[in-house]
Design an enzyme around this catalytic site. Structure first.
Site, mmCIF file in Angstrom:
data_model
loop_
_atom_site.group_PDB
_atom_site.id
_atom_site.type_symbol
_atom_site.label_atom_id
_atom_site.label_comp_id
_atom_site.label_asym_id
_atom_site.label_seq_id
_atom_site.Cartn_x
_atom_site.Cartn_y
_atom_site.Cartn_z
ATOM 1 C CB SER A 84 -0.954 0.017 1.197
ATOM 2 O OG SER A 84 -2.153 -0.635 0.874
ATOM 3 C CE LYS A 87 -4.737 2.038 -0.266
ATOM 4 N NZ LYS A 87 -4.130 0.730 0.025
ATOM 5 C CB SER A 144 -4.204 1.627 4.304
ATOM 6 O OG SER A 144 -3.486 1.133 3.202
#
Length: 404
Positions: A84, A87, A144
């Site tokens: 993640s 992101k 997240s």
């Protein structure tokens, strides 16, 4: 006794961490209840490590936010799944869309079937449910949330596929030569890879948008009128002084990753760690890098050269032009080396008209112990037109009339 304490710590962390959805992001939630002694253990672990020892990660880097200077690195160009931390690029494109006026924080976004069924870390969006860009941004940055991230991606680019194309294009523009994105949220996919160096580069670019810190520094918040609780997956937000973000990442393929950013006394640092075997190890490694950086480096504010004389102008309507400069901001130097910083001025002896405002007339070279750190320009603070016969005659006439 030590073994019992380690087991107790592990059990405490397990009880505080909910079981993730299949495939991605066993991220940390509920960390507000971490016992103090657990945090103390992590601090001791970080202090014992330090960048000079072997960090329990596959790759790492420490970068100065203001200059992009790499202060320490270990296998920083090894390609690994970024989870993640992906992101960060998604959030960067959203920030750029907001700053350009293409979207606004108050825009309402409808969740698609694709986003609702994405899986992994989520805020359990349903197809057809609406949220504002700001709410989705908060969910993506704090918790997240994959579903929120994909909603934003589709809103910005029309589809996740089109958004990923933009992610890869932006990565190339930033010089992230070892990165290739396959999805917007960070699930494990073949060919979805990045490096610690590239992640530090895109982290630095994201921090150029001050608005993002409004979200990456949130410890706890809520959505849906308090029905959905958000707790930051980055425990450093609460437990490390000066933390400004930035993003955690965990998958089976990536292990535990973190891009940790912090600022103290004007010095901003970016610590990226990838491939830790446990969440504790990623936080301890990032903390060790940040601690080392803050203890060994400082931000040094430059002062401009004093007493700059105007530069003579030949064949101009003015005999000289004043000189100005824009300071480049703080530089990053080893601690206690401020007295070793020098600035050397090189300025043109004269310049021929016409002179334009902003035209470079010289340079200032900043050195640390004789080594060049950077240069910045000295420029004309105003324009000077070239003297012509008609202008010379007019000036002479005005002078004669004034003398009468």
């Amino acid at each position: 006794m030590a073994m019992k304490k380690l087991l107790a710590m592990a059990m405490a962390l397990m009880m505080l961490t909910p079981v993730p959805a299949m495939g991605e992001e066993p991220e940390e939630q509920g960390q507000e209840n971490i016992p103090a002694w657990v945090i103390e253990e992590e601090v001791e672990m970080a202090s014992a490590m330090g960048p000079d020892s072997s960090l329990p990660v596959k790759s790492a880097i420490l970068m100065a936010e203001s200059t992009g200077e790499v202060l320490w690195e270990m296998e920083a160009d090894t390609q690994l799944p970024p989870a993640s931390i992906t992101k960060i690029m998604s959030l960067l494109l959203v920030m750029e869309a907001i700053d350009s006026g293409a979207i606004s924080l108050t825009d309402r976004v409808t969740c698609s079937e694709n986003a609702a069924g994405y899986g992994g870390s989520e805020i359990w969006l349903k197809a057809g449910e609406e949220m504002t860009v700001e709410e989705l941004l908060k969910a993506a940055a704090v918790a997240s949330a994959n579903d929120a991230t994909v909603c934003l991606a589709e809103y910005v680019a029309g589809s996740e596929e089109a958004f990923v194309e933009r992610m890869n294009k932006r990565a190339q523009e930033l010089g992230m030569t070892n990165t290739h994105f396959v999805c917007a949220a960070g699930l494990d996919h073949e060919g979805h890879l990045s490096t610690a160096r590239d992640i530090a580069i895109m982290s630095r670019e994201l921090l150029r948008h001050p608005l993002i810190k409004n979200y990456t520094t949130i410890w706890m918040d809520s959505l849906r009128g308090g029905a959905t609780q958000l707790v930051n997956t980055n425990r450093l937000v609460r437990f490390y002084e000066g933390t400004t973000g930035l993003k955690t990442g965990t998958t089976d393929g990536a292990g535990s990753c973190l891009s940790a950013t912090a600022e103290r006394n004007g010095l901003g640092l970016i610590a990226v760690v990838m491939g830790a075997d446990t969440s504790d190890h990623r936080f301890a490694a990032a903390r060790a890098l940040l601690d080392w950086g803050f203890s060994h480096y400082q931000a040094y504010e430059l002062e401009g050269p004093a007493g700059l004389t105007p530069v003579p102008v030949t064949r101009g309507v003015e005999a000289e032009v004043p000189v100005s400069f824009d300071l480049p901001g703080a530089i990053v130097i080893p601690r206690d080396k401020g007295e070793s910083v020098t600035q050397e001025v090189e300025l043109a002896q004269s310049v021929e008209a016409p002179v334009t405002a902003g035209q470079q007339l010289g340079t200032v070279t900043v050195r640390l112990e004789g080594e060049t750190v950077l240069t910045y320009p000295l420029v004309a603070s105003q324009g000077v037109e070239r003297m012509t016969f008609s202008r010379a005659f007019g000036a002479l006439l005005r002078a004669l009339l004034a003398a009468r």
